[in-house]
Design a protein around this motif. Structure first.
Motif, PDB file in Angstrom:
ATOM      1  N   TYR A  22       0.910  -0.957   0.047  1.00  0.00           N
ATOM      2  CA  TYR A  22       0.015   0.133   0.073  1.00  0.00           C
ATOM      3  C   TYR A  22       0.911   1.287  -0.039  1.00  0.00           C
ATOM      4  O   TYR A  22       0.542   2.181  -0.703  1.00  0.00           O
ATOM      5  N   SER A  71       2.732   1.468  -3.601  1.00  0.00           N
ATOM      6  CA  SER A  71       1.832   1.607  -4.862  1.00  0.00           C
ATOM      7  C   SER A  71       0.416   2.195  -4.814  1.00  0.00           C
ATOM      8  O   SER A  71      -0.283   2.186  -5.828  1.00  0.00           O
ATOM      9  N   ASN A  94      -2.071   0.167  -3.771  1.00  0.00           N
ATOM     10  CA  ASN A  94      -2.781  -0.960  -3.892  1.00  0.00           C
ATOM     11  C   ASN A  94      -3.324  -1.525  -2.517  1.00  0.00           C
ATOM     12  O   ASN A  94      -2.440  -1.791  -1.803  1.00  0.00           O
ATOM     13  N   THR A 104       0.786  -7.066  -8.602  1.00  0.00           N
ATOM     14  CA  THR A 104      -0.127  -6.326  -9.571  1.00  0.00           C
ATOM     15  C   THR A 104      -1.044  -7.074 -10.579  1.00  0.00           C
ATOM     16  O   THR A 104      -0.336  -8.010 -11.256  1.00  0.00           O
ATOM     17  N   THR A 105      -2.223  -6.935 -10.647  1.00  0.00           N
ATOM     18  CA  THR A 105      -3.003  -7.365 -11.546  1.00  0.00           C
ATOM     19  C   THR A 105      -2.707  -6.894 -12.727  1.00  0.00           C
ATOM     20  O   THR A 105      -2.896  -5.632 -13.198  1.00  0.00           O
ATOM     21  N   TYR A 137      -8.343  -0.855  -7.199  1.00  0.00           N
ATOM     22  CA  TYR A 137      -7.332  -1.450  -6.192  1.00  0.00           C
ATOM     23  C   TYR A 137      -6.770  -0.602  -4.980  1.00  0.00           C
ATOM     24  O   TYR A 137      -6.266  -1.102  -4.317  1.00  0.00           O
ATOM     25  N   PHE A 138      -7.427   0.663  -5.353  1.00  0.00           N
ATOM     26  CA  PHE A 138      -6.890   1.759  -4.524  1.00  0.00           C
ATOM     27  C   PHE A 138      -8.258   2.165  -3.377  1.00  0.00           C
ATOM     28  O   PHE A 138      -9.379   1.811  -3.675  1.00  0.00           O
TER      29      PHE A 138
END
Length: 290
Positions: A33, A36, A38, A86-87, A238-239
């Protein structure tokens, strides 16, 4: 369910609950987190294990706690962990209404700017393996090769950025299987794609206007120019909400007046950016005039 119970339920071979604890998961989630933006909820604990375990083995450490200590100190290894979590799911002409709007509304205005000798800058933010980027390039160049070749001679550039190096390399190679290009409209495929070594590739002349860069959206942005369009789709899911609002505001501030922001189907603009952007279509926003 605790991680120990999850390991027992999954019956993962050769795995001891002692090498990966709830505390390890929380520490990794916090690091990702911070690095990035995420968010990794509790339900992702086993996903984190499956993606990070190979890095633990490769690093030659014995436990996840050892690996966490390593990535706290080693920026390069920390980036490997971010990349692994990371997706990167995408495909050509995903959310086709965005490309229809770009073709019908954005593109004519861009061609006018180019004809007048002005520069045009586009950004595919979170480009993943390149399908979005090349869909955008093909839509810009159009079905007529002569018109597209004239566009290529103008001052037009597309920035394609992602946090993960491995997907950027795939994107820059611009080489895909037949199955992966099935959604490319036939006329655009005929104009700008070619077969090479049993793969379908974007023609070299079309690739020339794209610049690929590794970029963390949470970090500094070195670009000086404003953009005529920004695509950032299915990245912000994702945030958390504060991170989304901060990022959308930064995008809005990088758009010239009248330019467009395209975001993912489950994403929305909220917060301070609403003072700068008007919604003009499903997940399509236009920067207000100053």
């Amino acid at each position: 369910m605790t991680l120990a119970a999850a390991f027992a339920e999954e019956r993962l071979p050769g795995v001891s609950p002692g090498v990966y604890s709830d505390a390890d998961f929380r520490a990794i989630a916090e690091l990702i987190y911070a690095e990035s933006g995420n968010v990794l909820p509790d339900g992702k604990a086993m996903l984190v294990y499956s993606r990070i375990a190979p890095l633990v083995r490769r690093a030659g450490v014995q436990t996840f706690a050892d690996y966490i200590a390593l990535i706290r100190q080693d920026a390069a290894e920390r980036k490997c962990a971010v990349d692994a979590l990371t997706t990167n799911h995408t495909f050509f002409f995903r959310e086709a209404h965005h490309f229809a709007h770009f073709a019908q509304v954005t593109r004519p205005a861009l061609l006018d700017r180019l004809e007048q000798g002005e520069a045009v800058r586009l950004w595919s933010a979170g480009c993943s393996s390149g399908e979005e980027t090349w869909s955008l390039v093909l839509t810009l160049l159009g079905e007529d090769r002569r018109e597209g070749q004239a566009i290529l001679k103008r001052d037009v550039r597309l920035l394609a950025s992602d946090i993960a190096d491995q997907v950027l390399r795939r994107a820059e190679a611009a080489s895909y299987s037949e199955a992966e290009v099935k959604d490319v409209p036939p006329a655009l495929r005929k104009a700008w794609l070619t077969m090479q070594d049993s793969e379908v590739r974007v023609r070299e002349e079309a690739r020339a206007i794209v610049r690929f860069r590794q970029l963390n959206l949470m970090g500094e942005w070195p670009m000086a120019r404003s953009f005529e369009a920004i695509f950032c789709r299915n990245v912000m899911i994702y945030f958390d909400q504060p991170t989304k609002e901060k990022l959308v505001l930064r995008f809005a501030q990088r758009l010239r007046p009248g330019a467009f922001l395209y975001i993912g189907h489950s994403e929305r603009v909220s917060g301070p950016a609403t003072d700068l952007l008007d919604q003009v279509g499903p997940t399509i926003y236009r920067r207000r005039a100053a």
